[in-house]
Scaffold this active site. Structure first.
Site, short mmCIF file in Angstrom:
data_model
loop_
_atom_site.label_atom_id
_atom_site.label_comp_id
_atom_site.label_asym_id
_atom_site.label_seq_id
_atom_site.Cartn_x
_atom_site.Cartn_y
_atom_site.Cartn_z
N THR A 137 24.65 -26.94 35.96
CA THR A 137 24.36 -27.74 34.78
C THR A 137 23.02 -27.36 34.15
OG1 THR A 137 23.72 -29.99 34.13
CG2 THR A 137 23.51 -29.48 36.44
N ASP A 138 22.89 -27.62 32.86
CA ASP A 138 21.61 -27.39 32.20
C ASP A 138 20.53 -28.37 32.68
OD1 ASP A 138 22.57 -29.70 30.95
OD2 ASP A 138 22.42 -28.93 28.91
N GLU A 139 20.97 -29.45 33.37
CA GLU A 139 19.99 -30.48 33.76
C GLU A 139 19.00 -29.96 34.80
OE1 GLU A 139 21.65 -34.39 34.20
OE2 GLU A 139 23.32 -33.91 32.87
N TYR A 162 20.52 -36.29 40.80
CA TYR A 162 21.66 -35.41 40.51
C TYR A 162 21.19 -34.00 40.24
CZ TYR A 162 25.12 -33.06 37.56
OH TYR A 162 25.97 -32.12 37.02
N LYS A 166 21.74 -30.42 42.35
CA LYS A 166 22.38 -29.23 41.74
C LYS A 166 21.40 -28.05 41.76
CE LYS A 166 25.91 -28.89 39.93
NZ LYS A 166 27.28 -28.55 40.47
P1 NAD Z 1 33.82 -35.02 38.21
O1 NAD Z 1 32.90 -36.03 38.82
O2 NAD Z 1 34.73 -35.42 37.11
O3 NAD Z 1 34.74 -34.37 39.35
C1 NAD Z 1 34.24 -34.01 40.60
C2 NAD Z 1 35.42 -33.67 41.49
O4 NAD Z 1 34.89 -33.25 42.78
C3 NAD Z 1 36.35 -34.85 41.77
O5 NAD Z 1 37.69 -34.43 41.72
C4 NAD Z 1 35.97 -35.27 43.18
O6 NAD Z 1 37.04 -35.88 43.90
C5 NAD Z 1 35.60 -33.93 43.78
N1 NAD Z 1 34.71 -34.07 44.95
C6 NAD Z 1 33.61 -34.87 45.08
N2 NAD Z 1 33.08 -34.73 46.31
C7 NAD Z 1 33.84 -33.81 46.96
C8 NAD Z 1 33.79 -33.23 48.25
N3 NAD Z 1 32.84 -33.57 49.12
N4 NAD Z 1 34.72 -32.30 48.58
C9 NAD Z 1 35.69 -31.95 47.70
N5 NAD Z 1 35.80 -32.48 46.47
C10 NAD Z 1 34.88 -33.39 46.10
O7 NAD Z 1 32.85 -33.82 37.77
P2 NAD Z 1 32.99 -32.85 36.52
O8 NAD Z 1 32.41 -33.51 35.34
O9 NAD Z 1 34.37 -32.31 36.47
O10 NAD Z 1 31.97 -31.70 36.96
C11 NAD Z 1 32.42 -30.55 37.67
C12 NAD Z 1 31.24 -29.65 37.94
O11 NAD Z 1 30.64 -29.27 36.71
C13 NAD Z 1 30.13 -30.32 38.76
O12 NAD Z 1 29.63 -29.38 39.68
C14 NAD Z 1 29.07 -30.68 37.74
O13 NAD Z 1 27.78 -30.66 38.31
C15 NAD Z 1 29.25 -29.56 36.73
N6 NAD Z 1 28.87 -29.89 35.35
C16 NAD Z 1 29.44 -30.93 34.70
C17 NAD Z 1 29.10 -31.22 33.39
C18 NAD Z 1 29.74 -32.36 32.64
O14 NAD Z 1 29.35 -32.61 31.49
N7 NAD Z 1 30.72 -33.04 33.18
C19 NAD Z 1 28.13 -30.45 32.73
C20 NAD Z 1 27.55 -29.39 33.44
C21 NAD Z 1 27.95 -29.11 34.73
P1 TYD Z 2 26.17 -39.08 30.39
O1 TYD Z 2 27.52 -38.99 29.78
O2 TYD Z 2 25.97 -39.96 31.58
O3 TYD Z 2 25.67 -37.59 30.69
P2 TYD Z 2 24.20 -37.05 31.14
O4 TYD Z 2 23.36 -38.17 31.61
O5 TYD Z 2 24.57 -36.11 32.25
O6 TYD Z 2 23.64 -36.35 29.93
O7 TYD Z 2 25.15 -39.57 29.25
C1 TYD Z 2 24.99 -38.86 28.04
C2 TYD Z 2 23.84 -39.51 27.28
O8 TYD Z 2 24.23 -40.83 26.89
C3 TYD Z 2 22.57 -39.67 28.12
O9 TYD Z 2 21.44 -39.48 27.28
C4 TYD Z 2 22.64 -41.11 28.59
C5 TYD Z 2 23.35 -41.83 27.45
N1 TYD Z 2 24.19 -42.98 27.83
C6 TYD Z 2 24.04 -44.20 27.17
O10 TYD Z 2 23.20 -44.34 26.26
N2 TYD Z 2 24.84 -45.23 27.55
C7 TYD Z 2 25.77 -45.12 28.57
O11 TYD Z 2 26.45 -46.12 28.90
C8 TYD Z 2 25.92 -43.85 29.21
C9 TYD Z 2 26.91 -43.67 30.33
C10 TYD Z 2 25.10 -42.81 28.82
#
Ligand code: NAD
Ligand code: TYD
Length: 356
Positions: A137-139, A162, A166
């Site tokens: 992630t970019d975070e 988080y 990561k």
């Molecule tokens: P998500 O929370 O929707 O899904 C996570 C999945 O991992 C779920 O299916 C969960 O059951 C599984 N999981 C959790 N713990 C586990 C374990 N111990 N063993 C096996 N499976 C397990 O997450 P997402 O949004 O799909 O993110 C996927 C990846 O992308 C993550 O690594 C996250 O850090 C990265 N990412 C997500 C975003 C975003 O905006 N969602 C952005 C940048 C990077």
């Molecule tokens: P989120 O979807 O949790 O992603 P991330 O924290 O990984 O960027 O949140 C996106 C943005 O929206 C973040 O700045 C937090 C804000 N946010 C709210 O203002 N209200 C909410 O209920 C949630 C879940 C997020």
């Protein structure tokens, strides 16, 4: 060029992982896909009904922290490629309970790296045979002010439990490349949105709350800035990096759609009103400013020119088109939302918002 033969996808029942499998499994009938997922609250097999009977798809219920299971899967399925999504992914949960993030995100990644290191012992003789793709992630880069962008060379500065977990996993992936010549790839991408995202994240939560005329909780003043990437664009970026990315490299992935939260929320709520045929402004009236997230990162923005210039990838969705399709998808898939929001999620939601 890497041509996968047997891909271990971790976390394939989650948001991005399931979109990735739905994209890849039908397009690559000669490639075997194994989905290892612990099915936490965020993992839902209903996301995968379209491919569950595919001959080249196999689901395994288990944890990436289970070293014996993971080693067995490498042997049993002759894994050539790992695409590692499995993680605890929600910042607010990491603030409430950080240890689960260390366990899955950091330890789980090291367990997978260890299995790959042991199984791919002929990797020096076959430089294109194996790949370990780590989805990050970019975070991990911290928080920007009003100017500038993260890029592949930005120093790490994680600021939430988080992003710290990561960042630690990214460091381990790099260490395995450096120390053991493991053929790794890393992507750091911006906020994803689209179908099958668990409704604790901003976009699906707000669509759902607006639909039911519940308050939409904006943290702080809503000034924070995020860059939004449609999940299908993210999946094509991963496929492209996997195929042609240079081993050991990091690629930043962006949707090139930066928005202040409040601007994004206005657009989203207006699209909900439009889709429901409501009077314009109806859902904006639900905006409720609540206590800010502790340590809330101000701005994320990515310079993805390396991915564009080296591998020719650019996003195809503009934000308004992507959001409109996303609103339509959530409104049309209320059964999915009911199915994924069980009792434990409702308890979490109460706990999260009751004190605000
Ligand atoms: P998500 O929370 O929707 O899904 C996570 C999945 O991992 C779920 O299916 C969960 O059951 C599984 N999981 C959790 N713990 C586990 C374990 N111990 N063993 C096996 N499976 C397990 O997450 P997402 O949004 O799909 O993110 C996927 C990846 O992308 C993550 O690594 C996250 O850090 C990265 N990412 C997500 C975003 C975003 O905006 N969602 C952005 C940048 C990077
Ligand atoms: P989120 O979807 O949790 O992603 P991330 O924290 O990984 O960027 O949140 C996106 C943005 O929206 C973040 O700045 C937090 C804000 N946010 C709210 O203002 N209200 C909410 O209920 C949630 C879940 C997020």
């Amino acid at each position: 060029m890497h041509s996968p033969t047997s891909v271990l996808v971790t976390g394939g029942a989650g948001f991005i992982g399931s979109n990735f499998l739905l994209h890849m499994v039908p397009r690559h009938p000669d490639v075997h896909f194994v989905n290892l997922d612990a099915l936490t609250y965020a993992g839902n097999l209903t996301n995968l009904t379209a491919i569950e009977d595919a001959a080249n798809y196999h689901f395994v219920h288990g944890s990436v922290t289970d070293a014996e299971l993971v080693a067995d899967l490498f042997a049993e399925h002759a894994v050539s490629t790992v695409v590692h999504f499995a993680a605890e992914s929600h910042v607010d949960r990491s603030i409430m309970a950080p240890l689960a993030f260390v366990e899955t995100n950091t330890k789980g990644t090291v367990v997978l790296l260890e299995a790959a290191r042991a199984a791919w012992d002929d990797r020096d003789a076959h430089p294109d045979r194996y790949r370990f793709f780590h989805v990050s992630t970019d975070e991990v880069f911290g928080s920007l002010g009003d100017d500038g962008f993260f890029s592949e060379t930005t120093p790490y500065d994680p600021r939430s439990p988080y992003s710290a977990s990561k960042a630690a996993s990214d460091h381990f992936v790099r260490a395995y490349a450096h120390t053991y010549d493991l053929p790794v790839l890393i992507s750091n991408c911006s906020n994803n949105y689209g179908p099958y995202q668990f409704p604790e994240k901003l976009i699906p939560l707000f669509i759902q709350n607006a639909l039911h005329r519940r308050p939409v909780p904006v943290y702080g003043t809503g000034e924070n800035v995020r860059d939004w990437l449609h999940v299908r664009d993210h999946c094509t970026a991963i496929a492209r990096i996997l195929e042609a990315g240079r081993v050991g490299e990091t690629y930043c992935v962006s949707g090139n759609e930066e928005r202040r939260n409040l601007d994004l929320i206005h657009l989203l709520l207006d699209l909900v009103d439009e889709a429901l045929g409501r009077e314009p402004g109806t859902s904006r009236a639900l905006i409720t400013f609540v206590k800010d997230r502790p340590g809330h990162d101000y701005r994320y923005a990515i310079d993805a020119s390396k991915l564009r210039d080296e591998l020719g990838w650019t996003p195809t969705y503009d934000l308004e088109t992507g959001l409109r399709a996303t609103v339509d998808w959530y409104l049309a898939n209320q059964d999915w939302l009911d199915a994924v929001q069980d009792e434990s999620y409702r308890d979490y939601y109460e706990q999260q918002y009751s004190h605000r």
